[in-house]
Design a protein around this motif. Structure first.
Motif, PDB file in Angstrom:
ATOM      1  N   ALA A 110       0.807  -1.223  -0.084  1.00 53.88           N
ATOM      2  CA  ALA A 110       0.022  -0.043   0.056  1.00 53.88           C
ATOM      3  C   ALA A 110       0.684   1.331   0.094  1.00 53.88           C
ATOM      4  N   PRO A 111       0.470   2.099  -0.788  1.00 61.12           N
ATOM      5  CA  PRO A 111       1.301   3.522  -0.871  1.00 61.12           C
ATOM      6  C   PRO A 111       1.109   4.317   0.537  1.00 61.12           C
ATOM      7  N   ASP A 112       2.049   5.211   0.669  1.00 61.80           N
ATOM      8  CA  ASP A 112       1.817   5.895   2.081  1.00 61.80           C
ATOM      9  C   ASP A 112       0.951   7.293   1.752  1.00 61.80           C
ATOM     10  N   VAL A 113      -0.517   7.057   1.683  1.00 64.26           N
ATOM     11  CA  VAL A 113      -1.400   8.134   1.371  1.00 64.26           C
ATOM     12  C   VAL A 113      -2.661   7.477   2.088  1.00 64.26           C
ATOM     13  N   ASP A 114      -3.883   8.464   2.375  1.00 64.75           N
ATOM     14  CA  ASP A 114      -4.771   8.327   2.851  1.00 64.75           C
ATOM     15  C   ASP A 114      -5.779   8.275   1.693  1.00 64.75           C
ATOM     16  N   PRO A 115      -6.393   7.067   1.561  1.00 61.14           N
ATOM     17  CA  PRO A 115      -7.497   7.116   0.321  1.00 61.14           C
ATOM     18  C   PRO A 115      -8.532   8.242   0.516  1.00 61.14           C
ATOM     19  N   ALA A 116      -9.207   8.641  -0.473  1.00 60.86           N
ATOM     20  CA  ALA A 116     -10.081   9.801  -0.471  1.00 60.86           C
ATOM     21  C   ALA A 116     -11.370   8.886  -0.267  1.00 60.86           C
ATOM     22  N   LEU A 117     -11.434   7.843  -0.722  1.00 61.55           N
ATOM     23  CA  LEU A 117     -12.823   6.861  -0.766  1.00 61.55           C
ATOM     24  C   LEU A 117     -12.306   5.400  -0.879  1.00 61.55           C
ATOM     25  N   THR A 118     -12.931   4.657  -0.027  1.00 60.68           N
ATOM     26  CA  THR A 118     -12.883   3.362  -0.167  1.00 60.68           C
ATOM     27  C   THR A 118     -14.145   2.513  -0.948  1.00 60.68           C
ATOM     28  N   VAL A 119     -13.957   1.724  -1.821  1.00 62.91           N
ATOM     29  CA  VAL A 119     -15.082   0.937  -2.260  1.00 62.91           C
ATOM     30  C   VAL A 119     -14.876  -0.610  -1.864  1.00 62.91           C
ATOM     31  N   ASP A 120     -15.676  -1.214  -1.153  1.00 60.30           N
ATOM     32  CA  ASP A 120     -15.615  -2.535  -0.572  1.00 60.30           C
ATOM     33  C   ASP A 120     -16.491  -3.373  -1.489  1.00 60.30           C
ATOM     34  N   ASN A 121     -15.470  -3.963  -2.456  1.00 62.67           N
ATOM     35  CA  ASN A 121     -16.175  -5.161  -3.274  1.00 62.67           C
ATOM     36  C   ASN A 121     -15.995  -6.576  -3.069  1.00 62.67           C
ATOM     37  N   ARG A 122     -15.471  -6.626  -1.478  1.00 68.24           N
ATOM     38  CA  ARG A 122     -15.364  -8.222  -1.260  1.00 68.24           C
ATOM     39  C   ARG A 122     -16.417  -8.849  -1.135  1.00 68.24           C
ATOM     40  N   GLY A 123     -16.580 -10.113  -1.838  1.00 70.73           N
ATOM     41  CA  GLY A 123     -17.547 -10.905  -1.837  1.00 70.73           C
ATOM     42  C   GLY A 123     -18.214 -10.954  -3.341  1.00 70.73           C
ATOM     43  N   ARG A 124     -17.688  -9.910  -4.160  1.00 70.00           N
ATOM     44  CA  ARG A 124     -18.388  -9.664  -5.454  1.00 70.00           C
ATOM     45  C   ARG A 124     -17.412  -9.747  -6.570  1.00 70.00           C
ATOM     46  N   GLY A 125     -17.813 -10.021  -7.749  1.00 73.55           N
ATOM     47  CA  GLY A 125     -16.588 -10.374  -8.614  1.00 73.55           C
ATOM     48  C   GLY A 125     -16.247  -8.932  -9.329  1.00 73.55           C
ATOM     49  N   CYS A 126     -14.963  -8.877 -10.085  1.00 71.92           N
ATOM     50  CA  CYS A 126     -14.752  -7.550 -10.308  1.00 71.92           C
ATOM     51  C   CYS A 126     -15.529  -7.014 -11.204  1.00 71.92           C
ATOM     52  N   ALA A 127     -16.046  -7.673 -12.269  1.00 70.83           N
ATOM     53  CA  ALA A 127     -16.984  -7.296 -13.378  1.00 70.83           C
ATOM     54  C   ALA A 127     -18.272  -6.570 -12.676  1.00 70.83           C
ATOM     55  N   SER A 128     -18.896  -7.132 -11.721  1.00 69.71           N
ATOM     56  CA  SER A 128     -20.119  -6.633 -11.168  1.00 69.71           C
ATOM     57  C   SER A 128     -19.739  -5.572 -10.148  1.00 69.71           C
ATOM     58  N   GLY A 129     -18.588  -5.360  -9.583  1.00 66.90           N
ATOM     59  CA  GLY A 129     -18.118  -4.171  -8.742  1.00 66.90           C
ATOM     60  C   GLY A 129     -17.569  -3.031  -9.399  1.00 66.90           C
ATOM     61  N   ILE A 130     -17.480  -3.291 -10.697  1.00 61.85           N
ATOM     62  CA  ILE A 130     -16.697  -2.006 -11.431  1.00 61.85           C
ATOM     63  C   ILE A 130     -17.535  -0.915 -11.613  1.00 61.85           C
ATOM     64  N   ALA A 131     -18.833  -1.270 -11.880  1.00 63.10           N
ATOM     65  CA  ALA A 131     -19.718  -0.049 -11.829  1.00 63.10           C
ATOM     66  C   ALA A 131     -19.630   0.929 -10.500  1.00 63.10           C
ATOM     67  N   ARG A 132     -19.545   0.093  -9.411  1.00 69.25           N
ATOM     68  CA  ARG A 132     -19.477   0.685  -7.917  1.00 69.25           C
ATOM     69  C   ARG A 132     -18.073   1.617  -8.201  1.00 69.25           C
ATOM     70  N   VAL A 133     -17.072   1.206  -8.823  1.00 73.47           N
ATOM     71  CA  VAL A 133     -15.717   1.866  -8.683  1.00 73.47           C
ATOM     72  C   VAL A 133     -16.093   2.930  -9.592  1.00 73.47           C
ATOM     73  N   GLN A 134     -16.281   2.951 -10.751  1.00 67.91           N
ATOM     74  CA  GLN A 134     -16.700   4.032 -11.622  1.00 67.91           C
ATOM     75  C   GLN A 134     -17.504   5.092 -11.049  1.00 67.91           C
ATOM     76  N   ARG A 135     -18.290   4.878 -10.465  1.00 64.39           N
ATOM     77  CA  ARG A 135     -19.235   5.756  -9.543  1.00 64.39           C
ATOM     78  C   ARG A 135     -18.470   6.525  -8.559  1.00 64.39           C
ATOM     79  N   ALA A 136     -17.643   5.662  -7.711  1.00 64.79           N
ATOM     80  CA  ALA A 136     -16.556   6.177  -6.845  1.00 64.79           C
ATOM     81  C   ALA A 136     -15.687   7.112  -7.438  1.00 64.79           C
ATOM     82  N   ILE A 137     -15.090   6.949  -8.541  1.00 67.84           N
ATOM     83  CA  ILE A 137     -14.207   7.728  -9.262  1.00 67.84           C
ATOM     84  C   ILE A 137     -14.688   9.078  -9.587  1.00 67.84           C
ATOM     85  N   GLU A 138     -16.089   9.040  -9.832  1.00 66.70           N
ATOM     86  CA  GLU A 138     -16.565  10.463 -10.294  1.00 66.70           C
ATOM     87  C   GLU A 138     -16.695  11.544  -9.180  1.00 66.70           C
ATOM     88  N   ASP A 139     -16.713  10.711  -7.740  1.00 66.68           N
ATOM     89  CA  ASP A 139     -16.788  11.582  -6.468  1.00 66.68           C
ATOM     90  C   ASP A 139     -15.239  12.153  -6.261  1.00 66.68           C
TER      91      ASP A 139
END
Length: 94
Positions: free
Chosen positions: A10-39
């Motif tokens: 992990a880089p030595d930075v504080d994330p602006a936002l965390t998306v928790d996709n544990r238990g989801r496939g990457c493909a189904s979680g990518i929409a959540r990631v893209q929404r977070a990127i917008e914010d």
């Protein structure tokens, strides 16, 4: 497609936002990631938590197809067989 180099700690930075996709496939979680990127503002870091082993392939592809920089993918164990992946993307606006 050329492989993207990234750190495995992990880089030595504080994330602006965390998306928790544990238990989801990457493909189904990518929409959540893209929404977070917008914010997230330019230069902010997004942390993506995942249990999908494809994280080491899918998120580097996302970075390669966008202007965002893949900082690291950290792998850890949770339990005997389960691996978790924390991906860090630095958000870049054009």
């Amino acid at each position: 497609m050329a492989e993207i180099e990234f750190a495995d700690a992990a880089p030595d930075v504080d994330p602006a936002l965390t998306v928790d996709n544990r238990g989801r496939g990457c493909a189904s979680g990518i929409a959540r990631v893209q929404r977070a990127i917008e914010d997230i503002e330019d230069g902010g870091v997004l942390r993506i938590r995942s249990t999908d082993r494809r994280a080491k392939r899918e998120y580097p592809q996302l970075a390669a197809q966008t202007d965002h920089e893949l900082l690291a993918i950290e792998t850890s164990r949770s339990g005997l067989l389960r691996k978790e992946y924390d991906t860090y993307l630095e958000i870049r606006r054009e």
